[in-house]
Structure formats: structure tokens, C-alpha cells
Enzyme design. Structure first.
Site, short mmCIF file in Angstrom:
data_model
loop_
_atom_site.label_atom_id
_atom_site.label_comp_id
_atom_site.label_asym_id
_atom_site.label_seq_id
_atom_site.Cartn_x
_atom_site.Cartn_y
_atom_site.Cartn_z
N HIS A 19 0.86 -1.19 0.03
CA HIS A 19 0.00 0.04 -0.04
C HIS A 19 0.95 1.29 -0.02
CE1 HIS A 19 -3.17 2.85 2.19
NE2 HIS A 19 -3.39 2.24 0.91
N HIS A 61 -1.54 10.43 -2.66
CA HIS A 61 -2.95 10.12 -2.32
C HIS A 61 -3.76 11.34 -2.14
CE1 HIS A 61 -5.83 9.38 0.95
NE2 HIS A 61 -5.95 8.31 0.46
#
Length: 256
Positions: A19, A61
Site C-alpha cells: 500500500h 494520495h
């Protein structure tokens, strides 16, 4: 459970996704973090994408630079030259999606299209690198996902958006046809619990498999949770703790 797209070909083993790469130093979505995951032996990386004002897809992100870098401001309102000067954790540059796709040509990359500004730039990065067979392109918003896929010259793997996944989950309780609710997506990429309360169970995994879809779960950082989810048959795990996920899969004889 396999699907029709080569992205999912992992020799029948669970897909382990790092991730935003792997960093215990807070350097998420940096080239250093991605390299750390590759060095551990990961074949699958997860990242996010926004687009700059001049059309460059960046692996980041948040829509702003504020949280993870030493700069501030909205990515979509800044040119690449400005974003390039920012440093993740004060030390690592913000990578272009082209860099991520091009540096590790054997790696498979799960890309979350985070904003409208990323639609064209993400598609162009995939086209430039010819990465169609090794990317999975999704978004929390189905329209954003479809708009990105529409600009590609070849199909790529793709997961359900948030509302599609919720509709599928609700449908499992009333016996609805999962194929109808999921349409042309290849997988479900979902959390498995809300706080301490799990809402993904064996019956849901079985229902997805019956519909020919994989189930990937995020973000799973505890080994006991990893073990449980693998025991109920999920096809992939997304984790910040790539080191722990690898150890669990090695212990089970499921590490690629």
C-alpha cells in the site's frame, strides 16, 4: 479465483499489494517506498494518482501537498515543475506515474484515480508505458473510472467503485445477481470492517467468486487479520506492513 485479465495471474496465490509502497518512515508513495517493496519481493504495488495543472499524473494520495510533503497547495492547481520541487517527508520527490510504471516494468500497479484532474494524465501514462496488461485502474467514483478507461486503447483490469461495491454487498443478503450489480468490473477492492465490526464474511467472498470476481481487502496491517481473511478465501490483501504480510504468506506457503 482468477479473472480474464493478465494482471491477476499470480500462479493461484493470493495477491499481496504494498500500500503506497513500504515505508516505516512515513515516505508513502515515494520511489524509495516502492523500491523497498520491490526489494522485499513484492510484485504488486498500490498507488494513487492526481493530475497537475499541466497534465502530469503524479503518485500521491492527497489532493494537496500539505500532509505528506514540505510544500502546500492543491496538486491540480500547480504545474509539474512546482510539484516536482516538493519533498515527501522533506527528503523524497513526488514521482510521476510514468516513473512508477517505467522503473519497474515487471511490477503490477494498482492505481486509484483520485480526482478529475488525473483522468487524462493517468490514461496517457499507461499509453506511453504500454502498461495495460499490468495495471488495475480504479476509483471510488465509477464515472471517474469509466472516463479513464474510455481514453485507453486496450482494456485494463478494473475494480468496482464504492457505490457499486455497496450495492453488491447489499445484494448478497437478498440473493441479487452479483453479475448485474458489478457489471464489467473484475474485482472488489473493499475494507472488511467498520471500526471493530467486520462486515465481510465467508458468504460474501463465496458470492463474489460465484460471480467470477476477485476480492481484495484494504488496509490490513495485523497478522491475525491477514490470517483470518486468507482463511475465508480473499484473493488479495493491501497492507502498509509489507514486511508482515510477506511473513504471513511465507508461513502459509503462499508467498510468490
Amino acid at each position: 479465483m482468477s479473472t480474464r485479465h493478465p494482471y491477476f495471474d499470480n500462479g493461484g496465490r493470493p495477491i499481496a499489494l504494498a500500500h503506497r509502497g513500504f515505508s516505516l518512515e512515513g515516505l508513502e508513495n515515494s520511489m524509495k517506498a516502492f523500491q523497498a517493496a520491490i526489494d522485499l519481493g513484492f510484485r504488486y504495488l498500490e498507488t494513487d494518482a492526481h493530475g497537475t495543472r499541466d497534465g502530469v499524473a503524479v503518485a500521491l494520495h492527497d489532493g494537496t501537498l500539505d500532509r505528506t510533503t514540505d510544500a502546500t497547495g492543491n496538486v491540480a492547481e500547480r504545474d509539474w515543475e512546482s510539484v516536482k520541487a516538493a519533498r515527501i517527508g522533506g527528503v523524497e520527490h513526488v514521482p510521476r506515474l510514468d516513473d512508477v510504471l517505467g522503473t519497474w516494468p515487471e511490477a503490477r500497479i494498482n492505481i486509484d484515480v483520485k480526482g478529475e484532474s488525473a483522468i487524462g494524465p493517468v490514461a496517457q501514462a499507461i499509453e506511453r508505458t504500454g502498461a495495460h496488461d499490468r495495471v488495475c485502474v480504479g476509483s471510488f467514483d465509477a464515472n471517474r473510472r469509466r472516463a479513464t478507461l474510455k481514453q485507453l486503447s486496450r482494456p485494463v483490469a478494473t475494480p468496482a467503485a464504492e457505490r457499486e461495491a455497496i450495492a453488491w454487498w447489499l445484494g448478497t443478503w437478498i440473493g441479487a445477481d452479483a453479475r448485474a450489480s458489478l457489471g464489467d468490473v473484475d474485482a472488489l477492492q473493499i475494507p472488511w470492517r467498520k471500526g471493530p465490526v467486520p462486515f465481510l464474511h465467508q458468504r460474501h467472498v463465496d458470492a463474489a467468486h460465484a460471480a467470477g470476481r476477485q476480492v481484495h481487502v484494504w488496509t490490513v496491517n495485523r497478522p491475525d487479520h491477514m490470517e483470518h481473511l486468507l482463511d475465508i478465501g480473499v484473493d488479495g490483501l493491501v497492507s502498509d506492513r509489507a514486511d508482515l504480510l510477506k511473513a504471513v504468506l511465507e508461513k502459509r506457503g503462499q508467498w510468490a
